[in-house]
Write a protein that holds these residues in place. Structure first.
Motif, PDB file in Angstrom:
ATOM      1  N   GLY A  86       7.224  -8.565  -1.585  1.00  0.00           N
ATOM      2  CA  GLY A  86       6.362  -8.031  -0.118  1.00  0.00           C
ATOM      3  C   GLY A  86       4.878  -8.671   0.228  1.00  0.00           C
ATOM      4  O   GLY A  86       4.719  -9.717  -0.973  1.00  0.00           O
ATOM      5  N   GLY A  87       4.678  -8.741   1.058  1.00  0.00           N
ATOM      6  CA  GLY A  87       3.653  -9.561   1.549  1.00  0.00           C
ATOM      7  C   GLY A  87       4.304 -10.865   1.634  1.00  0.00           C
ATOM      8  O   GLY A  87       2.703 -11.490   1.652  1.00  0.00           O
ATOM      9  N   SER A  88       5.004 -11.284   1.849  1.00  0.00           N
ATOM     10  CA  SER A  88       5.310 -12.718   1.739  1.00  0.00           C
ATOM     11  C   SER A  88       5.570 -12.843   3.401  1.00  0.00           C
ATOM     12  O   SER A  88       5.694 -14.344   3.857  1.00  0.00           O
ATOM     13  N   GLU A 122      -1.225  -7.884   6.243  1.00  0.00           N
ATOM     14  CA  GLU A 122      -1.536  -7.654   5.384  1.00  0.00           C
ATOM     15  C   GLU A 122      -0.693  -8.248   4.208  1.00  0.00           C
ATOM     16  O   GLU A 122      -0.507  -7.962   3.085  1.00  0.00           O
ATOM     17  N   ASP A 123      -0.357  -9.184   4.645  1.00  0.00           N
ATOM     18  CA  ASP A 123       0.833 -10.127   4.012  1.00  0.00           C
ATOM     19  C   ASP A 123       0.440 -11.302   3.173  1.00  0.00           C
ATOM     20  O   ASP A 123      -0.367 -12.594   4.141  1.00  0.00           O
ATOM     21  N   HIS A 124      -0.900 -11.148   1.945  1.00  0.00           N
ATOM     22  CA  HIS A 124      -1.733 -11.651   1.434  1.00  0.00           C
ATOM     23  C   HIS A 124      -0.910 -13.220   0.779  1.00  0.00           C
ATOM     24  O   HIS A 124      -1.727 -14.315   0.546  1.00  0.00           O
ATOM     25  N   PRO A 140      -2.178  -2.424  -4.042  1.00  0.00           N
ATOM     26  CA  PRO A 140      -2.573  -2.761  -2.891  1.00  0.00           C
ATOM     27  C   PRO A 140      -2.249  -3.796  -2.333  1.00  0.00           C
ATOM     28  O   PRO A 140      -2.373  -4.669  -2.827  1.00  0.00           O
ATOM     29  N   ASP A 141      -2.180  -3.826  -1.271  1.00  0.00           N
ATOM     30  CA  ASP A 141      -2.480  -4.986  -0.191  1.00  0.00           C
ATOM     31  C   ASP A 141      -3.655  -5.428   0.434  1.00  0.00           C
ATOM     32  O   ASP A 141      -4.685  -5.398   0.940  1.00  0.00           O
ATOM     33  N   ASP A 142      -4.168  -5.872  -1.199  1.00  0.00           N
ATOM     34  CA  ASP A 142      -5.821  -6.160  -1.564  1.00  0.00           C
ATOM     35  C   ASP A 142      -5.867  -7.285  -1.912  1.00  0.00           C
ATOM     36  O   ASP A 142      -5.590  -7.784  -3.028  1.00  0.00           O
ATOM     37  N   ASP A 189       0.640  -1.202  -0.423  1.00  0.00           N
ATOM     38  CA  ASP A 189       0.605   0.341  -0.024  1.00  0.00           C
ATOM     39  C   ASP A 189       0.902   1.072   0.168  1.00  0.00           C
ATOM     40  O   ASP A 189       0.444   1.792  -0.692  1.00  0.00           O
ATOM     41  N   GLU A 190       2.035   1.280   0.543  1.00  0.00           N
ATOM     42  CA  GLU A 190       3.030   2.583   0.380  1.00  0.00           C
ATOM     43  C   GLU A 190       3.523   2.947  -0.182  1.00  0.00           C
ATOM     44  O   GLU A 190       4.465   3.780  -0.996  1.00  0.00           O
ATOM     45  N   LEU A 191       3.088   2.339  -1.684  1.00  0.00           N
ATOM     46  CA  LEU A 191       4.860   2.233  -2.576  1.00  0.00           C
ATOM     47  C   LEU A 191       3.875   2.826  -3.943  1.00  0.00           C
ATOM     48  O   LEU A 191       2.291   3.165  -4.021  1.00  0.00           O
TER      49      LEU A 191
HETATM   50 MG    MG Z   1       4.256  -4.912   2.917  1.00  0.00          MG
END
Ligand code: MG
Ligand code: AMP
Length: 417
Positions: free
Chosen positions: A268-270, A275-277, A244-246, A204-206
């Protein structure tokens, strides 16, 4: 396919890693399950750097005829024996041969044909006298130096004999290989298809590099880095994101990427945050075989498959991301493309300028600088210090069973160069 409703399904979010896979077991899995892609034929003009998919055997002799290696006169060599400055031997000039022309000439006893480098040797002649050893008087050439049969002649098939293997399978084609292929009459070559690699960048921050940063936002550093790494390893990178982290958006992106690529990398999100989907989605949609690896700084890495398509989960921290690429994604991309799976970095053996501490049970990817021929460990704790990789000359891998290396110990540095 894993079912989140199944009570044995492990959703790692907010629970942390139960256990971490060894680096070796992950590499073994990659070796077992990632095979070279199919092949395609490309014109020689597009083949530089591509990997040959099979041996290439010459169907012809190169050169295809005996040819002169000198400018001079084609003769029957034994007729020149005894020639010197004081007793030149005269030959009757019966004609001339030039490169690219077939010579209907026959050189008989006492005869010579003027010949240029690269021209086919006329019938009857077996050798060439260099022009420097001759002088012409009218239609006669006087020879002042003997030659012997075969002298100054490039024999048919001397360069490449028909039936010879000119290119091995799995070879990254160099410019001179393309020259050899052309010389045996090929206009194209069969190479391994380049892997299509989709890079899903999440967070989301990127913000895409170059766009204005709102408060709390950071520029996406991993897209350009991963694009370059994939391209270096012979893949065709395609970035999707930043996403996004969606969960729903990432699900769609993973499904779409798996349909259109040979490999998928997710940045990311790993890890195990809310939010790590990526890990749980991969488990839901395909197979998640590895989540969490005993390596620093890339422990939140993962590996799985969407059908036949390998999916590598890379931590978002840029240094972790680079480490996870170097250890896991790189071998996947290189294997798919038929390249050697090992690092494309040059190893050098050097002494350590300082102690390199590590913990037993995990592999360490330690950045070092080379100072006066010694490897100086860089004192950086965080995985997020991307500039540590640009200040480093390379990295040292501390194996899982070592507590590190003492100052003065010998280590292998893998140079980033
Ligand atoms: Mg992340
Ligand atoms: P994550 O793996 O998503 O938990 O991210 C770990 C850290 O890396 C966070 O501080 C992120 O802001 C940062 N990060 C994630 N993706 C990127 C990226 N593409 N470029 C730079 N930093 C990133």
């Amino acid at each position: 396919m894993a079912d989140p409703a199944d009570p044995t399904f492990h959703d790692p979010r907010m629970r942390g890693f139960r256990s971490r896979a060894s680096v070796e077991s992950v590499l073994n899995l990659i070796e077992e399950r990632v095979a070279r892609l199919d092949s395609e034929s490309v014109p020689l003009t597009e083949a530089s750097g591509r990997v040959s998919a099979s041996e290439v055997v010459s169907g012809v002799d190169v050169p295809g005829f005996d040819r002169s290696a000198m400018d001079g006169y084609a003769v029957r060599g034994e007729e020149t024996f005894g020639a010197d400055v004081y007793s030149p031997i005269p030959f009757r000039i019966v004609g001339r041969v030039r490169p690219g022309k077939s010579a209907p000439l026959v050189v008989g006893p006492g005869e010579a044909a003027e010949i240029a480098t690269g021209a086919p040797l006329p019938e009857g002649a077996d050798s060439v006298v260099r022009v420097e050893s001759t002088s012409v008087i009218g239609s006669t050439v006087e020879i002042i130096e003997p030659t012997s049969p075969g002298r100054h002649v490039g024999a048919r098939g001397e360069d490449i004999a028909r039936g010879a293997i000119v290119i091995g399978s799995g070879r990254a084609l160099r410019p001179q290989d393309l020259g050899v292929l052309a010389s045996i009459g090929s206009a194209s070559v069969v190479v391994v298809r380049r892997p299509d690699v989709t890079i899903l960048v999440t967070g989301d921050e990127l913000v895409r590099a170059g766009l204005p940063l709102l408060p709390g936002r950071i520029a996406d550093a991993n897209s350009p880095m991963l694009t370059a790494l994939v391209a270096r390893d012979g893949g065709l990178p395609r970035v999707v994101g930043p996403l996004p982290d969606d969960r729903a958006a990432l699900r769609d992106a993973i499904e779409q990427a798996a349909r259109s690529s040979d490999a998928v990398l997710i940045s990311g999100g790993s890890s195990t945050g809310p939010e790590d989907h990526a890990p749980s989605l991969l488990a839901e949609l395909g197979e998640l075989l590895v989540h969490g690896v005993a390596i620093r700084p890339a422990s939140p890495a993962g590996l799985g498959w969407m059908g036949r398509v390998p999916v590598v989960l890379l931590p978002g921290n840029p240094v972790s991301c680079l480490c996870a690429y170097d250890f896991f994604a790189g071998p996947v991309v290189r294997r798919l493309g038929g390249r050697p799976p090992g690092w494309p970095y040059r190893p050098v053996e050097v002494k350590l300028g300082g102690k390199l501490a590590s913990v037993v049970g995990r592999v360490d990817y330690a950045r070092v600088r080379l100072v006066e021929g010694k490897a100086e460990p860089m004192a950086i704790a965080g995985a997020s210090i991307l500039s540590s990789t640009t200040r480093a000359d390379g990295f040292v891998v501390v194996p899982a069973d070592l507590e590190g290396y003492p100052a003065g110990g010998s280590v292998t540095v893998w140079l980033y160069e």
